[in-house]
Enzyme design. Structure first.
Site, PDB file in Angstrom:
ATOM      1  N   ASP A 122       0.818  -1.208   0.000  1.00  0.00           N
ATOM      2  CA  ASP A 122       0.000   0.000   0.000  1.00  0.00           C
ATOM      3  C   ASP A 122       0.854   1.262   0.000  1.00  0.00           C
ATOM      4  O   ASP A 122       0.382   2.337  -0.355  1.00  0.00           O
ATOM      5  CB  ASP A 122      -0.897  -0.015   1.247  1.00  0.00           C
ATOM      6  CG  ASP A 122      -2.285   0.517   0.975  1.00  0.00           C
ATOM      7  OD1 ASP A 122      -2.724   0.472  -0.188  1.00  0.00           O
ATOM      8  OD2 ASP A 122      -2.936   0.986   1.931  1.00  0.00           O
ATOM      9  N   HIS A 162      -2.917   3.970   0.510  1.00  0.00           N
ATOM     10  CA  HIS A 162      -3.818   3.937  -0.653  1.00  0.00           C
ATOM     11  C   HIS A 162      -3.039   3.958  -1.961  1.00  0.00           C
ATOM     12  O   HIS A 162      -3.578   4.319  -3.008  1.00  0.00           O
ATOM     13  CB  HIS A 162      -4.800   5.120  -0.652  1.00  0.00           C
ATOM     14  CG  HIS A 162      -5.835   5.069   0.431  1.00  0.00           C
ATOM     15  ND1 HIS A 162      -6.268   6.199   1.099  1.00  0.00           N
ATOM     16  CD2 HIS A 162      -6.525   4.037   0.968  1.00  0.00           C
ATOM     17  CE1 HIS A 162      -7.176   5.861   1.997  1.00  0.00           C
ATOM     18  NE2 HIS A 162      -7.354   4.548   1.933  1.00  0.00           N
ATOM     19  N   LEU A 170     -11.544   8.978  -1.454  1.00  0.00           N
ATOM     20  CA  LEU A 170     -12.420   9.330  -0.343  1.00  0.00           C
ATOM     21  C   LEU A 170     -13.290   8.142   0.032  1.00  0.00           C
ATOM     22  O   LEU A 170     -14.165   7.724  -0.729  1.00  0.00           O
ATOM     23  CB  LEU A 170     -13.301  10.524  -0.721  1.00  0.00           C
ATOM     24  CG  LEU A 170     -12.571  11.764  -1.264  1.00  0.00           C
ATOM     25  CD1 LEU A 170     -13.579  12.839  -1.650  1.00  0.00           C
ATOM     26  CD2 LEU A 170     -11.564  12.291  -0.247  1.00  0.00           C
ATOM     27  N   GLY A 171     -13.031   7.594   1.196  1.00  0.00           N
ATOM     28  CA  GLY A 171     -13.837   6.514   1.748  1.00  0.00           C
ATOM     29  C   GLY A 171     -13.836   6.679   3.252  1.00  0.00           C
ATOM     30  O   GLY A 171     -13.638   7.785   3.766  1.00  0.00           O
ATOM     31  N   GLY A 224     -11.560   5.632   5.088  1.00  0.00           N
ATOM     32  CA  GLY A 224     -10.213   6.184   5.117  1.00  0.00           C
ATOM     33  C   GLY A 224     -10.075   7.051   3.877  1.00  0.00           C
ATOM     34  O   GLY A 224     -10.660   6.746   2.839  1.00  0.00           O
ATOM     35  N   GLY A 234     -15.235   5.008  -2.149  1.00  0.00           N
ATOM     36  CA  GLY A 234     -16.686   4.890  -1.980  1.00  0.00           C
ATOM     37  C   GLY A 234     -17.413   6.214  -1.956  1.00  0.00           C
ATOM     38  O   GLY A 234     -18.472   6.373  -2.576  1.00  0.00           O
ATOM     39  N   GLY A 288     -15.975   9.294  -2.916  1.00  0.00           N
ATOM     40  CA  GLY A 288     -15.605  10.036  -4.120  1.00  0.00           C
ATOM     41  C   GLY A 288     -16.376   9.601  -5.344  1.00  0.00           C
ATOM     42  O   GLY A 288     -16.703  10.417  -6.217  1.00  0.00           O
ATOM     43  N   GLU A 289     -16.689   8.312  -5.419  1.00  0.00           N
ATOM     44  CA  GLU A 289     -17.402   7.779  -6.579  1.00  0.00           C
ATOM     45  C   GLU A 289     -18.908   7.982  -6.487  1.00  0.00           C
ATOM     46  O   GLU A 289     -19.585   8.088  -7.514  1.00  0.00           O
ATOM     47  CB  GLU A 289     -17.118   6.281  -6.717  1.00  0.00           C
ATOM     48  CG  GLU A 289     -15.670   5.953  -7.031  1.00  0.00           C
ATOM     49  CD  GLU A 289     -15.355   4.485  -6.808  1.00  0.00           C
ATOM     50  OE1 GLU A 289     -16.287   3.652  -6.905  1.00  0.00           O
ATOM     51  OE2 GLU A 289     -14.185   4.167  -6.520  1.00  0.00           O
TER      52      GLU A 289
END
Length: 402
Positions: free
Chosen positions: A143, A175, A204-205, A207, A326, A328-329
């Site tokens: 990561d 990430h 953006l999730g 985390g 999650g 951001g999308e």
């Protein structure tokens, strides 16, 4: 000979094992699942979102054994040509993905104190897979490795230099697999050459992190030595004045362990709102007039916009801002609020494009005359791990599809 080779991707967390089986030729997912509650009495496995089934053995090897049984039930056990593992922390040792050998395992173990909750779990998955899939090449995908291209001025803290030399205290970033995948997709979507490009990616999730990518390389990122630094997150505080933490300790008598729990588990969106760490819950609460839900969201987006703008300073030119993860999308509200705060870059959001659901896939969400395009690109860390496994692993000639 393997007629239908597949790649097994394994992500062992502190209490779970997420897994995917991908067609090696197309890297499309055939199976996804999770074994959760590992090392507890309630450990279970769920495949393709189906009903959970209890694990016969509750440890990591038991979880991997249950995954192997699921593959056997689908006649895929003999098709596993490669195994890719997400490894949380590669320290300064691993600057790229690597085939797993005994020496690599020893090196990962040596740096695991940097991420004790995750790296030791990752190694448990490697050892279990080694036992259950003898002879199958395993590949480690870190990561942190994408961020090993950061220059010293980007990764050093303003602390005495001896802490870096003696203890390895520095920014490592996380990430990385997601940022690397999204950057590669962005070059095509935005029609820009990788070798002369500047992107800021917002993952953006629960985390969350920002990454500046110049000419295909990470040059700055918001997470630090741990995933705590940077943005306000679901339950993590992000950037905070250490003096504030020292003052809290003096006033409350809380220990370092107490405060570590607070900043990791009780802060962020949850801490500010007093309601939830789930942005979907907070968006609904805001619309219902919940003042602290609104405050949590506005603090969240302020920090995102500030970090996007700051990371742009590490680029020679800003060719695009990309939202992924999650939130951001899927959150048109967050994208709107963030881009509203980036008007200094001449960004103009297209409300209709922004309102499309996450299922619409990769897309540009700004107007044609926006000075800087903004895009939504769904991340696919499992595919990136599988691609690395294919690139680096030893595959039978019949599976020479890369």
């Amino acid at each position: 000979m393997i007629e239908f080779p597949v790649v097994l991707v394994i992500n062992c967390g502190s209490s779970s094992v997420k897994f995917s089986v991908l067609d090696a030729a197309s890297c499309e997912a055939l199976i996804t699942g999770i074994a959760d509650g590992v090392n507890t009495e309630n450990a279970f496995i769920s495949v393709n979102g189906g009903e959970p089934a209890p694990l016969a053995r509750k440890d990591y090897e038991g979880a991997l054994a249950a995954i192997a049984l699921e593959l056997e039930a689908r006649d895929l056990m003999g098709s596993v040509a490669l195994i890719g593992h997400r490894i949380a922390h590669g320290g300064s040792v691993f600057s790229e993905s690597t085939p797993i050998t005994d020496e690599v395992i020893d090196q990962i173990r040596e740096i695991s104190p940097l991420a004790p909750l995750h790296n030791y779990a990752n190694l448990s998955g490697v050892e279990a897979a080694k036992h259950l899939f003898p002879g199958v090449q395993q590949v480690a995908v870190f990561d942190t490795s994408f961020h090993q291209t950061l220059a010293p001025q980007a990764y050093l803290y303003g602390l005495p230099y001896r802490y870096f030399e003696e203890l390895g205290v520095r920014r490592y970033g996380f990430h990385g697999t997601s940022h690397r995948y999204v950057a590669q997709q962005a070059y095509s979507l935005l029609d820009i050459p990788q070798q002369d490009s500047g992107l800021v990616i917002a993952h953006l999730g629960n985390g969350a992190s920002i990454c500046a990518v110049r000419n295909g390389e990470s040059v700055d990122t918001s997470m630090g030595m741990t995933p705590l630094e940077g943005l306000v997150m679901g339950t993590r505080c992000g950037d905070v004045d250490f003096g504030a933490m020292a003052w809290i300790a003096q006033q409350t008598g809380q220990t370092l362990d107490d405060l570590e729990r607070v900043v990791n588990k009780e802060s962020g969106l949850l801490g500010i709102s007093g309601l939830s760490s789930d942005l979907r819950t907070l968006e609904k609460a805001w619309h219902d007039g919940h003042e602290r839900a609104r405050l949590a969201i506005e603090t969240f987006v302020h920090r995102i916009a500030r970090h996007i703008a700051g990371h742009a300073a590490s680029l020679h030119r800003l060719d695009g801002v990309v939202f992924t993860g999650g939130i951001g999308e899927n959150s048109k509200l967050i994208r709107q609020l963030v881009t509203d705060r980036l008007k200094v870059f001449g960004i103009t959001l297209d409300p209709l494009k922004n309102a499309l659901p996450g299922s619409a896939g990769e897309r540009i969400i700004t107007t044609d005359d926006s000075d800087v395009p903004c895009a939504v690109i769904p991340t696919n860390e499992e595919k990136m791990i599988a691609l690395d496994a294919i690139r680096l692993g030893k595959v039978h000639p019949a599976a020479a599809y890369a």
